[in-house]
Design a protein around this motif. Structure first.
Motif, PDB file in Angstrom:
ATOM      1  N   GLN A   1       2.413   7.869   1.242  1.00 48.81           N
ATOM      2  CA  GLN A   1       2.418   8.757  -0.100  1.00 48.81           C
ATOM      3  C   GLN A   1       1.297   9.502  -0.498  1.00 48.81           C
ATOM      4  O   GLN A   1       0.240   8.921  -0.258  1.00 48.81           O
ATOM      5  CB  GLN A   1       2.968   7.709  -1.320  1.00 48.81           C
ATOM      6  CG  GLN A   1       3.949   8.303  -2.263  1.00 48.81           C
ATOM      7  CD  GLN A   1       3.151   8.545  -3.635  1.00 48.81           C
ATOM      8  OE1 GLN A   1       1.950   8.888  -3.581  1.00 48.81           O
ATOM      9  NE2 GLN A   1       3.753   9.024  -4.467  1.00 48.81           N
ATOM     10  N   ASN A   2       1.406  10.710  -0.761  1.00 51.99           N
ATOM     11  CA  ASN A   2       0.330  11.308  -1.520  1.00 51.99           C
ATOM     12  C   ASN A   2       0.541  11.586  -3.059  1.00 51.99           C
ATOM     13  O   ASN A   2       1.887  11.791  -3.219  1.00 51.99           O
ATOM     14  CB  ASN A   2       0.368  12.900  -0.947  1.00 51.99           C
ATOM     15  CG  ASN A   2      -1.084  13.878  -1.444  1.00 51.99           C
ATOM     16  OD1 ASN A   2      -1.457  13.184  -2.346  1.00 51.99           O
ATOM     17  ND2 ASN A   2      -0.322  15.155  -1.379  1.00 51.99           N
ATOM     18  N   PRO A   3      -0.227  11.022  -3.835  1.00 51.23           N
ATOM     19  CA  PRO A   3      -1.685  10.673  -3.587  1.00 51.23           C
ATOM     20  C   PRO A   3      -2.122   9.209  -3.485  1.00 51.23           C
ATOM     21  O   PRO A   3      -3.070   8.741  -3.232  1.00 51.23           O
ATOM     22  CB  PRO A   3      -2.148  11.407  -4.685  1.00 51.23           C
ATOM     23  CG  PRO A   3      -1.298  10.841  -6.019  1.00 51.23           C
ATOM     24  CD  PRO A   3      -0.077  11.144  -5.217  1.00 51.23           C
ATOM     25  N   LEU A   4      -1.164   8.178  -3.423  1.00 48.90           N
ATOM     26  CA  LEU A   4      -1.181   6.836  -3.769  1.00 48.90           C
ATOM     27  C   LEU A   4      -1.927   6.335  -2.355  1.00 48.90           C
ATOM     28  O   LEU A   4      -2.604   5.209  -2.274  1.00 48.90           O
ATOM     29  CB  LEU A   4      -0.196   6.039  -4.321  1.00 48.90           C
ATOM     30  CG  LEU A   4       0.616   6.502  -5.313  1.00 48.90           C
ATOM     31  CD1 LEU A   4       1.560   5.654  -5.667  1.00 48.90           C
ATOM     32  CD2 LEU A   4      -0.507   6.186  -6.427  1.00 48.90           C
ATOM     33  N   GLY A   5      -1.489   6.898  -1.070  1.00 54.42           N
ATOM     34  CA  GLY A   5      -1.788   6.361   0.258  1.00 54.42           C
ATOM     35  C   GLY A   5      -0.898   5.253   0.585  1.00 54.42           C
ATOM     36  O   GLY A   5      -1.111   4.710   1.508  1.00 54.42           O
ATOM     37  N   THR A   6       0.077   5.108  -0.241  1.00 52.53           N
ATOM     38  CA  THR A   6       0.933   3.751  -0.216  1.00 52.53           C
ATOM     39  C   THR A   6       2.005   3.854   0.807  1.00 52.53           C
ATOM     40  O   THR A   6       2.646   4.928   1.202  1.00 52.53           O
ATOM     41  CB  THR A   6       1.387   3.261  -1.444  1.00 52.53           C
ATOM     42  OG1 THR A   6       1.894   1.849  -1.336  1.00 52.53           O
ATOM     43  CG2 THR A   6       2.652   4.115  -2.127  1.00 52.53           C
ATOM     44  N   GLU A   7       2.782   2.941   1.130  1.00 55.03           N
ATOM     45  CA  GLU A   7       4.050   2.729   1.934  1.00 55.03           C
ATOM     46  C   GLU A   7       4.773   1.679   1.526  1.00 55.03           C
ATOM     47  O   GLU A   7       4.400   0.612   1.089  1.00 55.03           O
ATOM     48  CB  GLU A   7       3.836   2.937   3.255  1.00 55.03           C
ATOM     49  CG  GLU A   7       3.112   1.869   3.917  1.00 55.03           C
ATOM     50  CD  GLU A   7       2.555   2.216   5.448  1.00 55.03           C
ATOM     51  OE1 GLU A   7       3.417   2.436   6.337  1.00 55.03           O
ATOM     52  OE2 GLU A   7       1.310   2.172   5.911  1.00 55.03           O
TER      53      GLU A   7
END
Ligand code: PLP
Length: 404
Positions: free
Chosen positions: A174-180
């Motif tokens: 995810q942009n901006p969280l960097g999460t998946e």
């Protein structure tokens, strides 16, 4: 002269304002450390550049079919289908000038005015803009912070769904969280999409920007391929952001109208650029792999220095080139109450430039905590070290001095 009223609903990427502020500060003779850019300062692999030059020399300079040249549609279907574990044919592919147009074209193809669209927030701001512009009703869903990253607030997401909900926009990596997503989270999202008969826009811009493990496409889960349109792009994986090359990948019933929108909008994606795309997919992958190693080093250094700062909490994602540090503690240490004022002071005192949570969708009422986004794709490792060391020292010295 009058402008159309509908333009009032058209949003933008307010992050570009951060670039302007950084450029203005630089023009005054200051050094800038650009952590605000989602762009990549690594050259496009030489084999891809050579393929484009050859295509121009071969006269591939005229119009191309609206849905893309057959060899590129075939390459995307074959290579990316196998990569995701799904069966694709060229009819499932509509080539685009970048990944971004998939957002607007899918919305135009399946959303009626008044239909509701779930979208991640914080998230890529173009979702919100395009939903508003085509008079949909945006339903932002939120995330909660965990010990290691962020997760979708599934109860909240589920509570938003009504009979008018038509599309779920999902950006794993995810942009901006960097999460998946965990496997369980992705399965839950798929289950909701099936239960409520939703289209899913799976934004897979960062599918291959990853440092360990493998990304899963939600399209490969049972019952999902027939309702999922993948936003595919060459931008990040092959360092081709300015080339403008991507594709909508989905059921042919929706790919056909998307190709008709291509005819109406740009006629076709630049012909010779499409030949470069064939080389990108079928040619040597070593440069793309090497780029990930460059990004890994940058990620590690960025995380290492940010973690030395008292009052910053930063996770270390295994994909994307974004970090989403929680700066609530450091803002309290320095006495800032708005993240915009903190970002401005960081720029003016250290040259370190970053976006904030405010650039990624309208905040959801009740949100707590302050966040910035650090992108490390547009800045080399020595500059990362230098800039973040200034940033760390500025924070520590200012906190000791008792005033910002
Ligand atoms: N989706 C996300 C989440 C992005 O961050 C971006 C670019 O920054 C895109 C889509 C679109 O990228 P492009 O149009 O360059 O393919």
């Amino acid at each position: 002269m009058q402008l159309a009223k509908r333009l009032e609903n058209l949003g933008t990427e307010t992050a570009f304002a951060v670039s302007e502020a950084a450029a203005a500060w630089k023009a005054q003779g200051h050094k800038i450390y650009p952590f605000h850019l989602g762009d990549i300062n690594i050259p496009t692999p030489a084999n891809i550049v050579a393929a484009q030059n050859q295509a121009i020399a071969d006269g591939k300079t005229g119009y191309a079919p609206a849905a893309g040249i057959p060899p590129l549609r075939a390459a995307i279907a074959e290579v990316e289908g196998a990569h995701r574990g799904i069966h694709l044919t060229p009819e499932n592919i509509a080539v685009q000038p970048g990944g971004k147009p998939v957002v607007t074209k899918l919305i135009q193809a399946v959303m009626e005015p008044g239909d509701e669209v779930l979208y991640p927030n914080p998230g890529y701001p173009i979702y919100e803009s395009q939903i508003d512009y085509f008079r949909g009703v945006g339903l932002p869903y939120r995330f909660t912070e965990t010990a290691t990253g962020f997760q979708v607030d599934m109860d909240y997401l589920e509570s938003l769904i009504t009979p008018r909900t038509r599309i779920l926009i999902y950006n794993n990596c995810q942009n901006p969280l960097g999460t998946e997503s965990s496997a369980a989270e992705m399965e839950h999202i798929a289950e909701l999409a099936i239960r409520h008969n939703l289209w899913v826009l799976s934004d897979e811009a960062y599918f291959d920007v990853r440092y360990s493990g493998a990304t899963t496409s939600i399209a490969r889960l049972p019952g999902m391929q027939e309702r999922t349109v993948i936003l595919y792009t060459f931008s990040k994986k092959y360092a081709m952001t300015g080339w403008r090359l991507g594709a909508a990948i989905g059921p042919k019933e929706v790919i056909q109208p998307i190709a008709r929108l291509n005819t109406n909008d740009e006629s076709c994606t630049t012909h010779f650029v499409q030949w470069a795309g064939v080389e990108a997919l079928r040619g040597d992958q070593s440069a793309a792999r090497a780029n990930v190693e460059i990004l890994r080093e940058r990620r590690d250094v960025t995380v290492e220095i940010l973690r030395q700062i008292d009052g910053i909490v930063v996770h270390k994602p295994e994909s994307t080139f974004y970090l989403f540090p929680n700066v609530t503690g450091v803002m309290a240490r320095l006495g800032y109450t708005t993240v915009a004022a903190f970002a401005d002071a960081a720029l003016k005192n250290t040259g370190v430039s970053f976006c904030t949570r405010m650039h990624f969708g309208r905040p959801i009422p009740g949100e707590s905590g302050h966040y910035i986004r650090s992108a490390y794709s547009g800045i080399d490792t020595p500059e990362i070290r230098e800039g973040l060391t200034h940033f760390r020292d500025w924070i520590d010295n200012t906190a000791k001095g008792g005033a910002a």
